[in-house]
Write an enzyme that holds these catalytic residues in place. Structure first.
Site, PDB file in Angstrom:
ATOM      1  N   CYS A  33       9.027  13.229  -7.625  1.00  7.30           N
ATOM      2  CA  CYS A  33       7.720  13.483  -8.259  1.00  7.30           C
ATOM      3  C   CYS A  33       7.412  14.976  -8.398  1.00  7.30           C
ATOM      4  O   CYS A  33       6.544  15.354  -9.189  1.00  7.30           O
ATOM      5  CB  CYS A  33       6.618  12.790  -7.481  1.00  7.30           C
ATOM      6  SG  CYS A  33       6.808  10.996  -7.513  1.00  7.30           S
ATOM      7  N   HIS A  68      -0.119  16.201  -9.692  1.00  9.36           N
ATOM      8  CA  HIS A  68       0.742  15.029  -9.877  1.00  9.36           C
ATOM      9  C   HIS A  68      -0.130  13.784  -9.744  1.00  9.36           C
ATOM     10  O   HIS A  68      -0.979  13.697  -8.857  1.00  9.36           O
ATOM     11  CB  HIS A  68       1.848  15.024  -8.829  1.00  9.36           C
ATOM     12  CG  HIS A  68       2.594  13.733  -8.763  1.00  9.36           C
ATOM     13  ND1 HIS A  68       3.123  13.134  -9.883  1.00  9.36           N
ATOM     14  CD2 HIS A  68       2.879  12.907  -7.713  1.00  9.36           C
ATOM     15  CE1 HIS A  68       3.704  12.002  -9.527  1.00  9.36           C
ATOM     16  NE2 HIS A  68       3.570  11.840  -8.218  1.00  9.36           N
ATOM     17  N   ASN A  77       1.839   6.207 -11.884  1.00  5.29           N
ATOM     18  CA  ASN A  77       2.644   7.322 -11.384  1.00  5.29           C
ATOM     19  C   ASN A  77       3.933   7.393 -12.212  1.00  5.29           C
ATOM     20  O   ASN A  77       4.793   6.516 -12.084  1.00  5.29           O
ATOM     21  CB  ASN A  77       2.944   7.095  -9.894  1.00  5.29           C
ATOM     22  CG  ASN A  77       3.761   8.216  -9.280  1.00  5.29           C
ATOM     23  OD1 ASN A  77       4.283   9.074  -9.985  1.00  5.29           O
ATOM     24  ND2 ASN A  77       3.870   8.197  -7.969  1.00  5.29           N
TER      25      ASN A  77
HETATM   26  O1  UT7 Z   1       4.448  10.036  -6.096  1.00  4.21           O
HETATM   27  C1  UT7 Z   1       5.039  10.095  -4.851  1.00  4.21           C
HETATM   28  C2  UT7 Z   1       4.028  10.102  -3.816  1.00  4.21           C
HETATM   29  N1  UT7 Z   1       3.549   8.755  -3.563  1.00  4.21           N
HETATM   30  C3  UT7 Z   1       2.324   8.617  -3.186  1.00  4.21           C
HETATM   31  O2  UT7 Z   1       1.607   9.562  -3.144  1.00  4.21           O
HETATM   32  C4  UT7 Z   1       1.876   7.264  -2.738  1.00  4.21           C
HETATM   33  C5  UT7 Z   1       1.152   7.415  -1.441  1.00  4.21           C
HETATM   34  N2  UT7 Z   1       0.634   6.180  -0.898  1.00  4.21           N
HETATM   35  C6  UT7 Z   1      -0.348   5.482  -1.511  1.00  4.21           C
HETATM   36  O3  UT7 Z   1      -0.781   5.828  -2.579  1.00  4.21           O
HETATM   37  C7  UT7 Z   1      -0.939   4.313  -0.752  1.00  4.21           C
HETATM   38  O4  UT7 Z   1      -0.433   4.289   0.552  1.00  4.21           O
HETATM   39  C8  UT7 Z   1      -0.682   2.967  -1.446  1.00  4.21           C
HETATM   40  C9  UT7 Z   1      -1.479   2.862  -2.715  1.00  4.21           C
HETATM   41  C10 UT7 Z   1       0.805   2.807  -1.744  1.00  4.21           C
HETATM   42  C11 UT7 Z   1      -1.131   1.835  -0.531  1.00  4.21           C
HETATM   43  O5  UT7 Z   1      -2.499   2.006  -0.174  1.00  4.21           O
HETATM   44  P1  UT7 Z   1      -2.939   1.893   1.365  1.00  4.21           P
HETATM   45  O6  UT7 Z   1      -4.403   2.011   1.392  1.00  4.21           O
HETATM   46  O7  UT7 Z   1      -2.132   2.902   2.129  1.00  4.21           O
HETATM   47  O8  UT7 Z   1      -2.541   0.416   1.698  1.00  4.21           O
HETATM   48  P2  UT7 Z   1      -1.525  -0.125   2.813  1.00  4.21           P
HETATM   49  O9  UT7 Z   1      -0.123   0.189   2.454  1.00  4.21           O
HETATM   50  O10 UT7 Z   1      -2.030   0.336   4.147  1.00  4.21           O
HETATM   51  O11 UT7 Z   1      -1.756  -1.688   2.665  1.00  4.21           O
HETATM   52  C12 UT7 Z   1      -3.016  -2.292   2.954  1.00  4.21           C
HETATM   53  C13 UT7 Z   1      -2.894  -3.788   2.721  1.00  4.21           C
HETATM   54  C14 UT7 Z   1      -1.674  -4.408   3.394  1.00  4.21           C
HETATM   55  O12 UT7 Z   1      -2.052  -5.669   3.884  1.00  4.21           O
HETATM   56  P3  UT7 Z   1      -2.346  -5.871   5.460  1.00  4.21           P
HETATM   57  O13 UT7 Z   1      -1.087  -5.457   6.162  1.00  4.21           O
HETATM   58  O14 UT7 Z   1      -3.505  -4.969   5.751  1.00  4.21           O
HETATM   59  O15 UT7 Z   1      -2.642  -7.314   5.537  1.00  4.21           O
HETATM   60  C15 UT7 Z   1      -0.702  -4.596   2.249  1.00  4.21           C
HETATM   61  O16 UT7 Z   1       0.195  -5.670   2.461  1.00  4.21           O
HETATM   62  O17 UT7 Z   1      -2.759  -4.046   1.317  1.00  4.21           O
HETATM   63  C16 UT7 Z   1      -1.626  -4.904   1.106  1.00  4.21           C
HETATM   64  N3  UT7 Z   1      -1.041  -4.581  -0.197  1.00  4.21           N
HETATM   65  C17 UT7 Z   1      -1.477  -5.119  -1.349  1.00  4.21           C
HETATM   66  N4  UT7 Z   1      -2.443  -5.994  -1.625  1.00  4.21           N
HETATM   67  C18 UT7 Z   1      -2.658  -6.323  -2.909  1.00  4.21           C
HETATM   68  C19 UT7 Z   1      -0.033  -3.725  -0.475  1.00  4.21           C
HETATM   69  N5  UT7 Z   1       0.201  -3.685  -1.800  1.00  4.21           N
HETATM   70  C20 UT7 Z   1      -0.678  -4.549  -2.359  1.00  4.21           C
HETATM   71  C21 UT7 Z   1      -0.934  -4.933  -3.688  1.00  4.21           C
HETATM   72  N6  UT7 Z   1      -1.925  -5.814  -3.922  1.00  4.21           N
HETATM   73  N7  UT7 Z   1      -0.233  -4.438  -4.725  1.00  4.21           N
END
Ligand code: UT7
Length: 325
Positions: free
Chosen positions: A115, A252, A282
């Site tokens: 990225c 980004h 992204n």
């Molecule tokens: O470009 C390179 C750099 N990349 C980034 O900057 C990405 C950085 N990370 C992020 O943007 C975020 O961490 C995400 C958007 C990927 C995820 O958001 P989060 O608030 O960190 O969510 P999480 O991974 O902590 O997941 C929270 C919950 C989980 O369920 P439980 O374990 O709390 O029951 C996931 O299983 O959300 C669930 N989950 C989803 N639910 C619905 C994960 N993906 C999804 C989804 N739809 N697509």
């Protein structure tokens, strides 16, 4: 005494025609528009058509940038392409773009910093132009991330999209002050201790397959804001500027929450932040030049404006650049 600067002559972008909305994704996997918008700010992404390659996207963005600059493609003697989704393992996708543009002189090569790829490519081209090795460069970010996603993995497939953006740079003599046009400073960082937090599980040397994206999203998120603000502080310190001097912040586009938190920490007001993650998702190395082209087409970035770029991604890699448009 004058200095050589890499001055932006034009920029352009290209997005594949097909749009994939959150609502459509929610019919295929266990997710919802509400979750995706609330956690990321993404509402839709563009997906390349079958047979439409990264080089096709990059070529169209390059043509748009050359048109915007109003220059003959034959005057380009350097092409640097940031991509993690090349057409083939080799030759470089930039060579296919060079050939499609009818350019058969100078140099073209790809650069892989995920990225952060566009800012790494920009810094590389800037150094070559300032050294006198080349005169006019195309710096391109082009990606077809849809090809390396596991479409059953809801933690990654909702985040990414396809697209390309490009800028044309020219070596010009300038006064050597912050009022100069062109790239004023670039700062590149990498730390391989984080290499397994965001990676693709394939490659020529390991599995002889292309592989799919895997990410520990929460871990990446945790590091993102600190790394972004640190490398931006480096840019301010190198130029004696501050957030108050910035006309446009073009980050980004990975996650609106990361962008908002970074802008808040730096005291950059939201009116100065260019946001396209809602429309593009992204697009990795393509996201910054895509956002630049959108900002230009919306009449935001004007000649003389001070534009701050930043990126952070797999590796980890992270980077910043300050450009006087
Ligand atoms: O470009 C390179 C750099 N990349 C980034 O900057 C990405 C950085 N990370 C992020 O943007 C975020 O961490 C995400 C958007 C990927 C995820 O958001 P989060 O608030 O960190 O969510 P999480 O991974 O902590 O997941 C929270 C919950 C989980 O369920 P439980 O374990 O709390 O029951 C996931 O299983 O959300 C669930 N989950 C989803 N639910 C619905 C994960 N993906 C999804 C989804 N739809 N697509």
């Amino acid at each position: 005494m004058t200095v050589t600067r890499s001055v932006v002559l034009g920029c352009g972008s290209y997005l594949p025609k097909q749009i994939l909305t959150n609502a459509e994704l929610a019919t295929r996997i266990d997710t919802s528009d509400e979750w995706i918008v609330q956690r990321t700010g993404i509402r839709q992404r563009h997906i390349a058509a079958p047979g439409e390659y990264t080089s096709d996207l990059g070529t169209k963005a390059a043509i748009a940038a050359l048109d915007d600059a109003g220059i003959d493609p034959q005057s380009i003697d350097l092409i640097v392409l940031g991509t993690s989704t090349p057409d083939n393992t080799f030759p470089a996708t930039s060579v296919a773009i060079q050939n499609a543009l009818g350019i058969h002189h100078g140099a073209a090569f790809d650069l892989q910093a995920v990225c952060s790829g566009f800012i790494f490519a920009l810094a590389t081209a800037d150094n070559f132009l300032r050294s006198g090795a080349f005169k006019r460069a195309l710096v391109i970010g082009a990606e077809t991330f849809s090809r390396i996603l596991d479409w059953n993995d809801r933690t990654t497939c909702v985040l990414f999209g396809d697209g390309a953006g490009a800028i044309v740079l020219e070596a010009q003599e300038q006064a050597g002050t912050n009022a100069d046009s062109g790239v004023l400073t670039t700062h590149l960082r990498s730390d391989g201790r984080h290499k397994s937090k965001l990676y693709v599980d394939g490659g020529p040397s390991t599995t002889q397959t292309v592989g799919h994206v895997h990410m520990e999203g929460r871990e990446v998120f945790k590091h993102a804001v600190g790394m972004i603000t640190d490398v931006i502080t480096d840019a301010f310190e190198a130029t004696g500027t501050s957030a108050a001097d910035i006309d446009w912040f073009v980050p980004h586009q990975a996650n609106k929450r990361i962008i908002d938190a970074s802008a808040n920490k730096l005291h950059i007001p939201s009116e100065k932040v260019v946001l396209t993650v809602d429309r593009h998702g992204n697009t990795s190395a393509a996201s910054i030049p895509l956002a630049l082209a959108v900002a230009r087409s919306e009449g935001k970035i004007k000649k003389g404006d001070l534009v701050l770029l930043e990126a952070m991604g797999g590796g980890f890699t992270w980077a910043s650049a300050l450009i006087r448009w």
